[in-house]
Structure formats: C-alpha cells, structure tokens
Scaffold this motif. Structure first.
Motif, mmCIF file in Angstrom:
data_model
loop_
_atom_site.group_PDB
_atom_site.id
_atom_site.type_symbol
_atom_site.label_atom_id
_atom_site.label_comp_id
_atom_site.label_asym_id
_atom_site.label_seq_id
_atom_site.Cartn_x
_atom_site.Cartn_y
_atom_site.Cartn_z
ATOM 1 N N VAL A 1 20.985 53.408 28.962
ATOM 2 C CA VAL A 1 21.037 52.477 27.613
ATOM 3 C C VAL A 1 22.599 52.360 27.205
ATOM 4 N N ASN A 2 23.165 53.453 27.217
ATOM 5 C CA ASN A 2 24.647 53.161 26.859
ATOM 6 C C ASN A 2 25.527 52.345 27.854
ATOM 7 N N ASP A 3 25.103 52.338 29.114
ATOM 8 C CA ASP A 3 25.858 51.762 30.160
ATOM 9 C C ASP A 3 25.597 50.278 30.008
ATOM 10 N N ILE A 4 24.391 49.892 29.779
ATOM 11 C CA ILE A 4 24.038 48.348 29.613
ATOM 12 C C ILE A 4 24.783 47.890 28.342
ATOM 13 N N ILE A 5 24.887 48.753 27.185
ATOM 14 C CA ILE A 5 25.765 48.106 26.177
ATOM 15 C C ILE A 5 27.079 48.126 26.619
ATOM 16 N N TYR A 6 27.774 49.121 26.861
ATOM 17 C CA TYR A 6 29.533 48.908 26.971
ATOM 18 C C TYR A 6 29.729 48.144 28.119
ATOM 19 N N MET A 7 28.823 48.161 29.399
ATOM 20 C CA MET A 7 29.476 47.124 30.439
ATOM 21 C C MET A 7 29.184 45.575 29.890
ATOM 22 N N SER A 8 28.220 45.530 28.918
ATOM 23 C CA SER A 8 28.018 44.061 28.346
ATOM 24 C C SER A 8 29.257 43.764 27.508
ATOM 25 N N VAL A 9 29.952 44.691 26.770
ATOM 26 C CA VAL A 9 31.225 44.385 26.097
ATOM 27 C C VAL A 9 32.254 43.905 26.936
ATOM 28 N N LEU A 10 32.449 44.704 28.194
ATOM 29 C CA LEU A 10 33.591 44.448 29.241
ATOM 30 C C LEU A 10 33.322 43.207 29.775
ATOM 31 N N LEU A 11 31.778 42.822 29.960
ATOM 32 C CA LEU A 11 31.592 41.524 30.778
ATOM 33 C C LEU A 11 31.817 40.315 29.505
ATOM 34 N N PHE A 12 31.531 40.622 28.539
ATOM 35 C CA PHE A 12 31.801 39.411 27.489
ATOM 36 C C PHE A 12 33.126 39.107 27.259
ATOM 37 N N CYS A 13 34.026 40.260 27.362
ATOM 38 C CA CYS A 13 35.480 39.878 27.353
ATOM 39 C C CYS A 13 35.869 39.193 28.613
ATOM 40 N N CYS A 14 35.474 39.645 29.864
ATOM 41 C CA CYS A 14 35.685 38.920 31.055
ATOM 42 C C CYS A 14 35.397 37.458 30.859
ATOM 43 N N GLU A 15 34.216 37.212 30.529
ATOM 44 C CA GLU A 15 33.805 35.655 29.962
ATOM 45 C C GLU A 15 34.673 35.044 29.087
ATOM 46 N N ALA A 16 35.260 35.669 28.176
ATOM 47 C CA ALA A 16 36.213 35.138 27.243
ATOM 48 C C ALA A 16 37.634 34.803 27.947
ATOM 49 N N LEU A 17 37.811 35.759 28.869
ATOM 50 C CA LEU A 17 38.998 35.219 29.850
ATOM 51 C C LEU A 17 39.053 33.925 30.553
ATOM 52 N N TYR A 18 37.791 33.590 30.944
ATOM 53 C CA TYR A 18 37.520 32.006 31.549
ATOM 54 C C TYR A 18 38.081 31.067 30.624
#
Lengths: 108, 124, 497, 87
Positions: free
Chosen positions: C345-362
């Motif tokens: 559960v935790n993994d899904i949440i914090y990896m999503s934070v990192l991935l959304f930030c990565c999306e913002a870098l686009y």
C-alpha cells in the motif's frame, strides 16, 4: 585464488582508474556506491545460507568474500548481466526451465 | 511396460510441442519464426490441458437424450479444462496479433526482422 | 458476527465499470467527451469501492457442495466445495482497490490533459489495466487468476505501446513475448493443481490438500509451484526476469507507470498469498520465495544507482521495493504478511508521488536526465519540495509511511530468525535515498547549466495529485492504524473470514 | 469397442507424428509463408487429436483458429515485412 599482493594491485588499479577519471563515466559516485553495496549484499546473502546448514554458511561466506574481492570491480559484470537484451533474459529463463525439468526427473 | 492409451499419446504430443516451441522461441533469430514457435507452444499447453481432463472409456461431456445422470457423471470427461483451453486459444490469437503488429512496427523502424539486432539491450 | 453477503452487488460493478468505460472510450476515439466519461467512470469505481460492503460473489451461480450433509448451500460460512468461480471482497481488497482507483482517477485526468492526441484506445488500455488489477486482488479461483494474469500482461503491452517511442515498442515486444511463455506456464500449473485436487477454487484446493494430503504427488506439486513462481516473477517483475518489467516502467509515460506499478504490486500480493496458501506447507517453498525477493531487492537497488535518467531510477526502485513486498509475504508469519501488504500500500502511494513529479518534469521539456543540470528548484520550488518529500517517504524516514511498514518488516524478519534480512532492508532504504538524492540534486538543486523551457505551466491536476498523495503518506505515517485496520483483520482471520 | 479403441490409438500415433513433423518443418523453413502454412497443417492434426481426446468443440475451434486465423495474421505480418528469413 590470488595472493595478497596481487589483490592489492587490483585494488590499487581500480582506485587509480577512478582517481584519474578514465575508469567510468560521469556518475562515479553511483558506481562506487553500487560496487560497495553489491559486495555487502552478496556477503550478507552468503550468510543467509545458514538457513540450510551452519558450517556451509561459514564456508560460503569465506568463499564469496574471497571471490568478490578477487573479481572487483564486479559492478560492470552486474550491469552487463542486467541488460535488457532478449537473449540474456532468455538465458535465465532456460536455466529456470532446466531446474524445473531437473526436479521432475529427480522426483521420478 | 506401460499401456499405450490415447491420453498418454496426448501427453507425449504435449511434451514434444512444448519442447519444440520453447526451443524455437529461444534459438531462432527471426521474430516471425519466434511467433510461430509461440503458437506451437500454446498448442502444446492446450493439448496438455485437454489430456488431463480425458477419462479412459469416457464419453463426450454432452448430456445426450437417453443417458442417465449417474452414467453421465461417472463417464464424462472433465469440462473445466475445455473452458480453459477455449480461453487459451482466444488469448493465443490476440497475443499473436499483438506480437505481429509490434514486429511490423519494429521492422519499419529498423528494416530487419533479426531479434539479435532489433531487441539488443541498450546501455542507458 | 453478521452474515456475509453471498452475491454481492458491488463486485461485478467494480469489474464492469472499467470494462464499459474502456469500450465507450475506445469507440469515441478522439472526441472531447472521453475526458468527462473517463473521469466520471474512474470516480464511480472509487466511490463503489469505498462504500461497498464485504462479501462474496459467485459467477455462474452454482451452489457449494457440503460433504458432511450431502446438500447444496449458498452459505459462505460452511466449508463446502464451491462449484462456481468465486470472488471475494474483503478489507484488504478494499484498501488495495481504493488506492489504485485513486491513482486511476489522477492518471486519467493527467492523460487527458494534453500530452497525446489519439488517446481513446490508450485510455481504454489504462481502464482495462485497472480492471485486471481489481480482478486479481479479489479472485479466489485459479481460472480467473490465470485470466487476469494473461489479460493484464497483454494490457501492459498495450499501455507501453501507447507511449509510442521505439524503445517502448521494443519493451512491449519483449514483454508480450514473455507473457506468452509465462502465461502458458501458469496454465500448466493450474492444470496440475486441477489434476491433483479436482477443484478450480483456491480454498477448495487448500482444503483438499490439507484433508487428503498429496499422497506421493509432491513432485507434481513442486512443478506446479515452479510454474507459479515463474508467473509471479514475470507479472511482478522479480529477479532474474526484472529487466523486462523495469523496461516497461521506464518506457511508458510516468502517469501510466503509476497505474502499472499499482497493478503489479496487486499481482504480487495476490499471487504471493495464493502461493503461500497452497504450497506453504511444503519444505523449501518459503526459502525459495525469500531468496527471490532478496535478490530482487538487491539487484533493483544496485542497478538504480547506475542509471542516468530519473525515470529509469524510479523504474528500478519500483522493482527493488516490490522485493520488499514479496519478502513480507515470503516470510510466511502473520507479522510478515501484514508488513508485506502494508508495504505494498505504502509503496503504491509514495512511488506515485515520485512518478507524478517525474510527469511534471515533462512540462519543462523532458529534463529527466541526470547528465545535465537544470536548476528546476528555482523555477518551481513546490515541485522540488514535493519530490524531496517523496524521496524521504520512499527511503523510510520516520514521519512518512515508508517507515511504518519497513519497521514492521524488520521486526518480522528478526522474529522469524533472520537478522540478516533486517540488515538488507535497512541497506535498501538507505540506498534508495542515495539513488534518489543523486538524481534530485543534479536535476533540481544544482545551478543550471542547460537551458530548459523558461516558464512552464504545470497542470493543476499534477500539483493536486502530488500533494494529495504526499498528505496521504504523512497521514499513514503518523497514524498507521488507518491502513492497518484494513490489513490486520484479513491476516488474523486466516486469510478469509 | 476393442476395435474402436485400437483404431483410435493408431490414429493417435499418426497424429503425434503429424504434429511433430509439422511443427519441426514449420520452424526449419526459410520461406516464412510456407512456415505459416505448415503451422496450419500442424493445427489440423491437433484438431483431430482434440476430437480423439473427447473435446469435439475444441476440435472445431482449433480447426478454424489454427488453420485460418493464426496463419492469416502471420501472413499479413509477412506481407508487411519481408518474406524470406535473412542470414
């Protein structure tokens, strides 16, 4: 197995290449950390063999430590093994199937 | 000496097809050939599943008129593997279609069908 | 104890709404309406999974056969042999589906806010991906398990192809190729279990093995376990098949990767628990699973150190942290399983934070390479703060949620008698921090050398999503009982109530 | 009854040989279209085998899918790419 002097030379060569800058690319910190991490991981993993038998674990630990120090830098090999080349993944796959077939034949 | 039954022949055919399919998928270099090998592998799995459900001296699992329920339940072959295999055939077709489409896309980009050229690992 | 519903209305809806949305969205292809339809159906799925009660649903509607009284019954409390295909929606399933449908909502909003043009089929693939994840976490029969794994891997291929570069086509071809082999392997495993026990239902298989024993069939059970492990490895991205999955994570768009990683964590948990229930009493089974997960953690985190792109670093870290999830399940103790599911559960949440930030870098021109330095912290300080908080959460620093699950895992491994595993977990979390901070320093904090888009507008959906998930990490980190009260009853109740 | 089962087994032998030969021949062809057709021939034998294994509905499905649909998809792919295998 190597003597102390040759492993010392290997270590010195490895460090020299790092310091002179023609060892690896611009992410040296990552490489050095990865190298150290990987060595320690392997050694801890060897210690986990005590789950099967304790003396075997000690032998494994010594063997793995010696081999890991002999083959440094291991990280290059790790990186090569982890390439996403189809044939490399298929290689692991074949080994896996070989294990399953071995279990089948062994169990009769 | 093992008595040869149609079920045993089914297992043999399954084993042969699995070995040929795996060997083809691993050792052949052409992507289309790899896909054909996959269809063979999928056939092997299908025949293994059906052979597990076979009953010696059984009947086709369809309740025909004039057949008592007891006779049917003791003699009919298993139906569940048939359901699995039917699904597997459909999934196999869709997987093959996807694989062929991807092979066409990669051929347009690289101009070759050799897996050792197209699917080589890259240093990142 | 209240009665458990035996034909729950919500289970078909959780599966059917994404399927219907996929069909509609695919048919509309390029219209503007797909945005609203997809957001509404994602929100509907989220709402249904929140308000749904717990219970069973039996497809085909056949009753269970009670061997003690020789009668047919629909009562789930009686340990009879189920003749139909069984789905179960319990507390663990609820939290998993709620979290992943929350990610689905944000993923759909981000996908429709303008990176690609022909997004109908792409969105359909994302919905189908969620549907396969929801099926596999609720499933209690081997037939649907296999269907979900097969369909799920084909859909992964579709999502990756949607990203449309040559590397994603290659990743997709490789993944499809292995899905062919491993799906066939899972079918064989299923057939062998069916041959031993005669039942497709997991509970019945477990009951038959426990009551009647396997009677000299241990070898066949081991072969079946081997094929199960194979599909576990490839569906969840465990070593040594992890290059396939990491390539899939790295080659697709970050918002799609968020759903992809949620799906593969759900697959890991579901298949892992089913394996533990069926094969857990055999010798050497848990050892094999523990070794697989340790090697996965180790290789994932070491290879993440060597990457030079933020996307690929996150991809390999996801691999490594799925090793943590499987480790908890592989330990086989109650504490370990709680830790493993909580970690998922935790993994899904914090990896999503990192991935959304990565999306913002686009939106800064795709500045994800650590070769250049872009000085994004000056242009968008809030994004920098978000990515730092996400990195802290991922590496298990106390006020965040990663800490809570990792401490449970460490305690579980020490109690199970493996202090070495505790050491490895600590090393993985520290190395995660090193790998992430190295990239964050180069991309965000270092004074700029390379030019990027001057005043990029990050869409509001990304900002809201990122901060919502950061708040979730902090809330779960401070009050872990919020998540644990869903997970503990599932494990304490002997997996099924 | 005895006659029937022994003739079934004889058919089974023929089918196993046909499947194996068809599969190996399909993988050894240089010409990809010929390989696709040979895999279709292997599918016909497989369909008969399904019939013998008490699954006639699967036999019908396999006959249609394996001889028309799968080779069709593969041949479509071959027309879009290239016909012969390169060295």
């Amino acid at each position: 197995m190597t003597s102390i002097s040759t492993s010392y030379e290997k270590l010195k060569k490895f460090l020299d290449e790092f310091i002179s800058g023609n060892g690896y690319t611009n992410i040296m910190t990552g490489y050095i950390t990865g190298e150290l991490q990987f060595l320690i991981f392997i050694i801890v993993l060897a210690a986990l063999f005590r789950m099967f038998s304790f003396p075997l674990a000690i032998i494994m630990l010594i063997l793995v430590t010696a081999l890991a120090l002999y083959f440094t830098p291991t990280i290059i090999g790790v990186e090569k093994e982890n390439s996403n080349d189809l044939n490399r993944v298929l290689y692991w796959f074949l080994i896996y199937f070989a294990i399953i077939i071995a279990i089948t034949l062994w169990g009769g | 000496m093992i008595e040869v039954t149609i079920q045993l022949l089914g297992f043999i055919a399954a084993a042969l097809l699995l070995i040929i399919g795996i060997a083809g998928m691993v050792f052949l270099d052409n992507i289309i050939k790899k896909i054909i090998a996959f269809t063979l592998l999928s056939d092997g799995v299908n025949i293994l599943l059906v052979a597990i459900g076979y009953i010696e001296g059984g009947v086709v699992p369809i309740l025909l008129p004039g057949m008592s329920t007891v006779e049917f339940t003791t003699h009919a072959a298993l139906v569940f593997p048939v359901g699995i295999v039917l699904t597997n055939i459909v999934i196999g077709v869709s997987t093959t279609a996807i694989l062929v489409a991807l092979a066409i896309m990669l051929y347009r980009r690289y101009g070759t069908l050799k897996a050792s050229v197209v699917l080589k690992g890259e240093r990142r | 104890m209240t009665t458990i519903p035996s034909n729950l209305w919500s289970i078909p809806l959780i599966v059917a709404i994404p399927l219907l949305a996929a069909i509609v969205v695919n048919a509309l292809y390029d219209k503007r309406a797909i945005r609203y339809i997809s957001i509404i159906s994602a929100l509907l799925t989220l709402g249904i999974s929140i308000i749904s009660p717990y219970g069973y649903h039996w497809f085909t509607g056949h009753p269970a056969f009670d061997p003690t009284t020789f009668t047919f019954t629909f009562d789930p409390g009686i340990p009879g042999f189920r003749l139909s295909l069984e789905f179960f929606f319990g507390p663990m399933q609820q939290i998993m589906i709620v979290i992943s449908s929350l990610i689905l909502v944000f993923c759909v909003i981000m996908a429709t806010s303008g990176l690609t043009k022909h997004q109908g089929p792409y969105l359909a693939m994302i919905f189908l991906l969620f549907a396969s994840a929801a099926i596999i976490i609720m499933v209690n029969d081997l037939y649907h398990l296999w269907i979900a794994v097969e369909i799920g891997s084909l859909i992964v291929v579709g999502v990756v192809v949607g990203s449309g570069t040559s590397i994603s086509h290659k990743a997709a071809l490789k993944y499809a190729y292995f899905s062919a082999i491993c799906g066939s392997g899972l079918a064989i495993a299923l057939a062998l279990l069916l041959g031993i026990t005669g039942f497709p239902n997991v509970s019945d298989v477990v009951r038959v093995i426990n009551i009647f024993g396997v009677g000299g069939m241990e070898t066949i059970l081991y072969i079946s376990f081997g094929f199960f492990i194979l599909s576990w490895m490839y569906a969840g991205g465990l070593a040594p098949l992890h290059p396939l999955k990491s390539e899939v994570y790295g080659a697709s768009y970050p918002h799609a990767t968020a759903v992809l990683q949620a799906q593969s964590k759900l697959m890991l948990v579901a298949i892992g628990i089913i394996m533990l229930r069926i094969f857990g009493t055999l010798p050497f089974v848990k050892e094999v699973m523990i070794f697989l997960s340790i090697i996965t953690m180790m290789l994932g985190v070491v290879i993440a150190l060597l990457q030079i792109d933020f996307r690929w670093i996150i991809a390999y870290l996801i691999i490594s942290h799925s090793g943590l999830v499987t480790l908890g399940i592989a330990l086989g103790t109650k504490e370990g399983i709680i830790g493993g599911i909580f970690q998922a559960v935790n993994d899904i949440i914090y990896m999503s934070v990192l991935l959304f930030c990565c999306e913002a870098l686009y939106y800064f021109g795709g500045a994800t390479s650590t070769r250049g330095s872009f000085g994004i912290a000056k242009k968008s300080p809030w994004l920098c703060a978000a990515v730092l908080l996400g990195a802290f959460a991922a590496s298990g620093i106390p006020p965040f949620n990663g800490f809570q699950s990792e401490i449970i895992l460490i305690q579980a491994s020490i109690n199970a008698g493996f202090p070495e595993i505790a050491v490895i977990i600590l090393m993985v979390s520290v190395t995660t921090l090193i790998a992430l901070l190295r990239a964050i320093y180069r991309i965000f904090l270092k004074p700029p050398e390379n030019e990027v888009a001057a005043n990029a507008q990050i869409p509001k959906s990304i900002t809201i999503g990122t901060w919502l998930f950061i708040i979730l990490t902090i809330i779960i980190g401070v009050y872990p009982d919020i998540a644990l009260r869903f997970i503990v009853p599932f494990v304490e109740g002997g997996f099924l109530p | 009854m005895m006659e029937l089962s022994s003739s079934f087994i004889a058919m089974g032998y023929i089918m196993v040989i046909a499947i194996t030969v068809g599969a190996i021949a399909a993988l050894l062809q240089k010409d990809l279209i010929r390989a696709a057709f040979l895999s279709g021939a292997e599918s016909i034998a497989l369909a008969f085998f399904f019939q013998a294994l008490l699954a006639p509905d699967l036999g019908l499905t396999q006959a249609i899918v394996g001889t028309v649909l799968l080779p069709g998809i593969i041949i479509l792919g071959i027309f879009k790419t290239r016909r012969t295998e390169e060295d």
